[in-house]
Structures are given as structure tokens and as C-alpha cells.
Design a protein around this motif. Structure first.
Motif, mmCIF file in Angstrom:
data_model
loop_
_atom_site.group_PDB
_atom_site.id
_atom_site.type_symbol
_atom_site.label_atom_id
_atom_site.label_comp_id
_atom_site.label_asym_id
_atom_site.label_seq_id
_atom_site.Cartn_x
_atom_site.Cartn_y
_atom_site.Cartn_z
ATOM 1 N N GLY A 107 -47.811 -26.344 -19.161
ATOM 2 C CA GLY A 107 -48.187 -26.739 -20.519
ATOM 3 C C GLY A 107 -47.029 -27.356 -21.281
ATOM 4 O O GLY A 107 -47.177 -28.374 -21.961
ATOM 5 N N VAL A 108 -45.833 -26.752 -21.141
ATOM 6 C CA VAL A 108 -44.652 -27.274 -21.834
ATOM 7 C C VAL A 108 -44.304 -28.666 -21.320
ATOM 8 O O VAL A 108 -44.034 -29.590 -22.100
ATOM 9 C CB VAL A 108 -43.460 -26.312 -21.646
ATOM 10 N N GLY A 131 -46.111 -35.895 -23.002
ATOM 11 C CA GLY A 131 -46.982 -36.559 -23.971
ATOM 12 C C GLY A 131 -46.216 -36.997 -25.209
ATOM 13 O O GLY A 131 -46.387 -38.123 -25.704
ATOM 14 N N ALA A 132 -45.340 -36.131 -25.717
ATOM 15 C CA ALA A 132 -44.560 -36.465 -26.914
ATOM 16 C C ALA A 132 -43.601 -37.622 -26.629
ATOM 17 O O ALA A 132 -43.464 -38.542 -27.452
ATOM 18 C CB ALA A 132 -43.791 -35.237 -27.378
ATOM 19 N N ALA A 185 -46.793 -31.190 -22.590
ATOM 20 C CA ALA A 185 -46.582 -31.487 -24.012
ATOM 21 C C ALA A 185 -45.357 -32.374 -24.211
ATOM 22 O O ALA A 185 -45.385 -33.341 -24.989
ATOM 23 C CB ALA A 185 -46.430 -30.185 -24.795
#
Length: 212
Positions: free
Chosen positions: A8-9, A15-16, A12
Motif C-alpha cells: 500500500g505504501v 501514485g504521488a 501510494a
């Protein structure tokens, strides 16, 4: 659970980063830059992951080779001590190179490490001898080597002249538990297939120590 959190990290973060790069410049689509970001994370993980990464495995392999080289030199000094019945006798590097396939600079580097560890001393310039702790360590290595030779000849029916090379590899890997099990299986042998004495486990230095 840890893997799910990390996934998940990483998702994220990629994506960022993709969105940020897309924001910085025109014609920078978010999707492909997300793929680039997550690929970079994957590459870093493959190379630098603690314990399992490529760099960690290379380091472990180098450390294992270094330990094997040190133990081989220790056992060679012990064998020379057996020949002269004087385990404290000092030997020149040229004497060791007759038994070990390594360059002179590498041998000197190994001897330097052994000296720092307290296994070897240099009583005179250019000659090296085992310390008490060096004798004990070399004696244990010799015991493991010869026990394994006996095991190969008696349990696996391998000819005595074919067991030395294998024992050279295995002696560095045998744990105390395996040593005890092998010794018990072989009924506590006293001689190896070449009629050489097998040192006792946990014994101190031999009597003939030449002042060491």
C-alpha cells in the motif's frame, strides 16, 4: 500483514510521484510515470532489501569466502604443526603456499586478519605461528575434516582418496550438533581413512606447543 502495508505504501508513493511529475511538465502522463516510480522502488528493493537483497547476498558470500580462507590457513598451520610435533613453530608464507592455492598478497591479507583475531602471531618478521586460541580453532577444524572423511568412507562407501576435496568444503559448515551426531554414528573414531589421528572435540592445545 507487513507485505500488505508495504504494498500500500509503495503504491501510494508511486501514485504521488507520478502525479507530481505529471504536474511539473506538460505532456507528462501520470500513468507511465507511476510505472517508472514503482519500478524504481522494485529495483531498490531487489538490490538493497535487508537480508534478501542482491547486495546482502553478495556480502554474505564474500564473508563466507573470507572465513573459509582464514580457516583453511589455520588448518594448514595445524597440519604443519603435526608434521613437526610442534604447534607453536613459526612458518614462512612460502611454506603455507605449498598447500594452499592462493596468491602471496592474499595469504598475507588472511594472516593479517588472523593476527588481529588473535589466532596467529608473528614471533619474528615474516614468519607466523598459531596462538593457543588458534591451535584450538585449527584443531576443531581438523577434527571436523577428518570426521567427515570417515563418514564418507564408512557410511557412503567412497574411496579414501576421493574424500579430501569434499571434506574441505563441509568442514566449514558442520555445526556442533552435526559433529556430535556424526561422531556417535561412527562410534567415536580415533583415526581418519588415512590413519591420521582425529583430535578430540573440545580439547585444549596439544602438549607440544613450542612455548606458545
Amino acid at each position: 500483514g507487513v507485505m500488505l502495508v508495504l504494498a500500500g505504501v509503495f503504491g501510494a508513493v508511486s501514485g504521488a510521484l507520478g502525479a507530481y511529475v505529471s504536474y511539473l511538465g506538460p505532456g507528462m502522463p501520470t500513468g507511465p510515470w507511476m510505472v517508472v516510480a514503482v519500478s524504481l522502488i522494485f529495483g531498490v528493493s531487489v538490490f538493497f532489501a535487508p537480508g534478501q537483497g542482491i547486495m546482502a547476498r553478495i556480502w554474505r558470500a564474500q564473508r563466507r569466502r573470507r572465513i573459509i580462507a582464514e580457516e583453511n590457513v589455520l588448518r594448514t598451520l595445524y597440519l604443519l604443526g603435526e608434521r613437526y610435533q610442534d604447534w607453536g613453530k613459526a612458518h614462512a608464507p612460502a611454506d603455507l603456499l605449498q598447500y594452499r592455492a592462493m596468491t602471496a598478497p592474499k595469504l598475507m591479507h588472511v594472516l593479517g586478519r588472523l593476527e588481529r583475531h588473535g589466532f596467529v602471531c608473528e614471533p619474528e618478521k615474516g614468519v607466523f605461528a598459531l596462538t593457543d586460541s588458534g591451535v584450538q580453532r585449527a584443531q576443531q577444524l581438523t577434527r571436523l575434516h577428518r570426521l567427515w572423511e570417515v563418514y564418507l568412507t564408512e557410511e557412503l562407501d567412497i574411496a579414501p582418496d576421493h574424500v579430501h576435496a569434499d571434506a574441505e568444503e563441509v568442514e566449514h559448515l558442520l555445526t556442533p550438533e552435526l559433529e556430535a551426531q556424526i561422531s556417535e554414528t561412527l562410534a567415536q573414531p580415533e583415526r581418519d581413512p588415512h590413519s591420521r589421528a582425529i583430535p578430540e572435540g573440545g580439547a585444549g592445545p596439544p602438549d607440544a606447543m613450542g612455548g606458545q
